[in-house]
Design a protein around this motif. Structure first.
Motif, mmCIF file in Angstrom:
data_model
loop_
_atom_site.group_PDB
_atom_site.id
_atom_site.type_symbol
_atom_site.label_atom_id
_atom_site.label_comp_id
_atom_site.label_asym_id
_atom_site.label_seq_id
_atom_site.Cartn_x
_atom_site.Cartn_y
_atom_site.Cartn_z
ATOM 1 N N LEU A 114 0.828 -1.212 0.000
ATOM 2 C CA LEU A 114 0.000 0.000 0.000
ATOM 3 C C LEU A 114 0.864 1.265 0.000
ATOM 4 O O LEU A 114 0.593 2.224 -0.724
ATOM 5 C CB LEU A 114 -0.939 0.000 1.220
ATOM 6 C CG LEU A 114 -2.073 -1.017 1.206
ATOM 7 C CD1 LEU A 114 -2.900 -0.892 2.476
ATOM 8 C CD2 LEU A 114 -2.961 -0.822 -0.023
ATOM 9 N N PHE A 118 1.043 4.075 -2.781
ATOM 10 C CA PHE A 118 0.842 5.480 -2.409
ATOM 11 C C PHE A 118 1.958 6.363 -2.988
ATOM 12 O O PHE A 118 1.701 7.404 -3.598
ATOM 13 C CB PHE A 118 0.786 5.592 -0.881
ATOM 14 C CG PHE A 118 0.660 6.994 -0.359
ATOM 15 C CD1 PHE A 118 -0.579 7.579 -0.165
ATOM 16 C CD2 PHE A 118 1.791 7.755 -0.065
ATOM 17 C CE1 PHE A 118 -0.695 8.880 0.321
ATOM 18 C CE2 PHE A 118 1.691 9.042 0.422
ATOM 19 C CZ PHE A 118 0.448 9.603 0.613
ATOM 20 N N ILE A 214 -4.741 2.884 7.537
ATOM 21 C CA ILE A 214 -4.439 3.216 6.155
ATOM 22 C C ILE A 214 -5.365 2.480 5.189
ATOM 23 O O ILE A 214 -5.725 2.991 4.140
ATOM 24 C CB ILE A 214 -2.957 2.923 5.835
ATOM 25 C CG1 ILE A 214 -2.613 3.455 4.442
ATOM 26 C CG2 ILE A 214 -2.646 1.436 5.972
ATOM 27 C CD1 ILE A 214 -1.122 3.411 4.144
ATOM 28 N N GLU A 215 -5.781 1.251 5.607
ATOM 29 C CA GLU A 215 -6.730 0.536 4.762
ATOM 30 C C GLU A 215 -8.082 1.238 4.750
ATOM 31 O O GLU A 215 -8.746 1.309 3.707
ATOM 32 C CB GLU A 215 -6.908 -0.907 5.255
ATOM 33 C CG GLU A 215 -5.657 -1.755 5.130
ATOM 34 C CD GLU A 215 -4.870 -1.779 6.435
ATOM 35 O OE1 GLU A 215 -4.996 -0.800 7.214
ATOM 36 O OE2 GLU A 215 -4.137 -2.751 6.680
ATOM 37 N N TRP A 218 -7.967 4.210 2.451
ATOM 38 C CA TRP A 218 -7.334 3.992 1.152
ATOM 39 C C TRP A 218 -8.165 4.487 -0.032
ATOM 40 O O TRP A 218 -7.624 4.826 -1.086
ATOM 41 C CB TRP A 218 -7.017 2.508 0.974
ATOM 42 C CG TRP A 218 -6.123 2.303 -0.202
ATOM 43 C CD1 TRP A 218 -6.455 1.771 -1.402
ATOM 44 C CD2 TRP A 218 -4.759 2.675 -0.293
ATOM 45 N NE1 TRP A 218 -5.379 1.777 -2.247
ATOM 46 C CE2 TRP A 218 -4.311 2.341 -1.568
ATOM 47 C CE3 TRP A 218 -3.858 3.260 0.611
ATOM 48 C CZ2 TRP A 218 -3.010 2.556 -1.993
ATOM 49 C CZ3 TRP A 218 -2.558 3.469 0.198
ATOM 50 C CH2 TRP A 218 -2.143 3.128 -1.096
ATOM 51 N N ASN A 221 -6.910 7.525 -1.524
ATOM 52 C CA ASN A 221 -5.606 7.441 -2.170
ATOM 53 C C ASN A 221 -5.710 6.870 -3.583
ATOM 54 O O ASN A 221 -4.684 6.662 -4.238
ATOM 55 C CB ASN A 221 -4.650 6.555 -1.352
ATOM 56 C CG ASN A 221 -4.234 7.231 -0.051
ATOM 57 O OD1 ASN A 221 -4.041 8.441 -0.012
ATOM 58 N ND2 ASN A 221 -4.119 6.436 1.002
ATOM 59 N N THR A 247 -3.421 11.870 2.704
ATOM 60 C CA THR A 247 -3.903 11.089 1.564
ATOM 61 C C THR A 247 -3.608 11.858 0.286
ATOM 62 O O THR A 247 -3.306 13.068 0.308
ATOM 63 C CB THR A 247 -5.419 10.839 1.672
ATOM 64 O OG1 THR A 247 -6.105 12.105 1.593
ATOM 65 C CG2 THR A 247 -5.772 10.144 2.979
#
Length: 454
Positions: A114, A118, A214-215, A218, A221, A247
């Motif tokens: 991830l 990113f 972060i998931e 996401w 993103n 993000t």
């Protein structure tokens, strides 16, 4: 040559430094950089900016160091107990003989792909100029309507709405619903942003959701969301997650807010602040109006004292006109009398200085007669003087002397002879007479020749 062969051929004792250097070289040459997973423990952040820690799992641990220039590039701060994945060079710290890893990269455990995604998308969009400050737009100071892109069930919506109702309850709010987490959420967010731009119902748009992993964040993103926000014709504010969360949506939006509540504060004017400004303005206008009324009242009193009845003003003007008329008559009469007196004075002076023409003519004739007589006397004196000069000139003329029988003796060069001593015997001379010239030769008496002068 292997280390075994080296020691077989060299039986000399080596130093600890040499041993550690050889061990370091063997480790660095034999083990390439690899990804290693474990838990951070014994973390020390030195004043120099370097990070020293141990990476451990259930059965072992290894010393690690991450230098400042690498540590500063991480999107997060390493913490004690954090599960991470790191990549570095296996080596040996010679001074202490400690086995360690020089860390070059680090990511949170399980999130490596991830973070990589990113960073790749971030670099791509930045290269296209979507993050440039020049393309950022100013937010409207007093929006007529505010749009919100988020989930109707999200706690972030309640925070935004309560903040906007507290700060400026009169501004209409329009929700563009979208799922903000899970499969398909990114497309829903992008569609909601495009819908808001197409309808043009609001002056500013908030794209938000609350905090999470972060998931969870996401969806913001995803490239589809970033491009929809960048293309939106309405100024946008990104308020995703907490203050430490970043993000891609934050970078492409016109403004980033650390939280959804902060986003609501950015787009709305503060009612209390505006009310205070309005009260200050009202008081300033009240003071200005009071001063204006006072000044006008004083001006009115001053003009009232100067105001007189039209009849009285006409009488004053008539009196002034009569006075001016009398003054004019007096001045005209005075000027006339003064002119007449000056004319009489001039006539008297003219009569007194009038010339006597008959006397002047007689005087002129007398002066003419005297002038003629003086001329005749002068001419007579000049004639007598001329006669005397002529007689004197005649008497002194050499020709007149020659006419009486004299002669002039000259040498051959024309020089006149004054003495016999100047002549040589038998020298030729010229005798100039009154009626011509003759040649002659000198004969000295008794043949004696005079001495020549030197």
């Amino acid at each position: 040559m292997t280390s075994q062969n080296f020691f077989e051929r060299n039986q000399d004792v080596i130093s600890v430094t040499s041993l550690n250097r050889m061990a370091r070289d063997l480790l660095e040459a034999g083990l390439p950089p690899v990804w290693i997973g474990g838990e951070i423990s014994n973390l020390t952040l030195a004043a120099s900016g370097h990070a020293y820690f141990s990476l451990k799992d259930g059965g072992a641990q290894v010393r690690c160091v991450m230098f400042r220039h690498k540590l500063s590039q991480l999107p997060f701060r390493p913490q004690e107990g954090m599960q991470v994945e790191l990549r570095g060079q296996v080596t040996l710290y010679e001074a202490r003989g400690e086995f360690q890893i020089n860390v070059g990269e680090m990511r949170a455990a399980g999130l490596g792909r991830l973070y990589e995604a990113f960073e790749r998308l971030k670099a791509k969009l930045q290269a296209e100029g979507l993050f440039d400050t020049a393309r950022k737009r100013e937010l409207p100071a007093h929006p007529a309507a505010i749009g919100i892109v988020t989930s109707p069930a999200a706690a972030a919506l309640r925070d935004v709405v309560s903040t906007l109702r507290r700060r400026m309850p009169g501004i209409p709010l329009i929700l563009y619903p979208a799922q903000v987490q899970g499969e398909g959420s990114a497309r829903q967010i992008a569609d909601a942003v495009r819908t808001a731009g197409e309808r043009e119902e609001v002056d500013v748009l908030i794209v938000c959701r609350g905090g999470g992993s972060i998931e969870d964040l996401w969806s913001f993103n995803e490239e589809i969301v970033a491009r929809a926000v960048a293309a939106c014709p309405i100024p946008t504010v990104s308020g995703v997650g907490h203050e430490t969360d970043f993000t891609i949506c934050d970078f492409v939006a016109d403004r980033r807010a650390p939280t959804p509540t902060a986003a609501a504060e950015l787009v709305s004017p503060n009612r209390e602040h505006l009310a205070m400004q309005l009260e200050q303005t009202r008081r300033a206008l009240e003071r200005a109006l009071s001063r204006l009324l006072t000044d006008k009242a004083q001006q009115l009193d001053f003009l009232g004292r100067r105001l007189t009845h039209p009849g009285a003003k006409l009488r004053t003007q008539a009196d002034k006109l009569n006075a001016l008329s009398q003054t004019l008559r007096q001045r005209v009469h005075g000027a006339f009398e003064q002119g007449r007196w000056r004319l009489q004075l001039a006539s008297t002076r003219l009569a007194r200085h009038q010339p006597d023409l008959a006397g002047q003519i007689q005087s002129l004739q007398q002066r003419q007669a005297r002038l003629l007589r003086a001329r005749d006397r002068l001419l007579e004196r000049r004639a007598q003087q001329l006669a005397r000069l002529e007689a004197t000139l005649t008497a002194l003329n050499p020709e007149a002397v020659l006419a009486r029988g004299y002669a002039i003796v000259q040498k051959q060069n024309g020089q006149p002879v004054k003495s016999p001593a100047e002549l040589l015997d038998h020298e030729k001379v010229t005798l100039r007479l009154a009626e011509g010239s003759v040649e002659a030769r000198i004969e000295h008496a008794h043949g004696v020749q005079p001495e020549l002068p030197f």
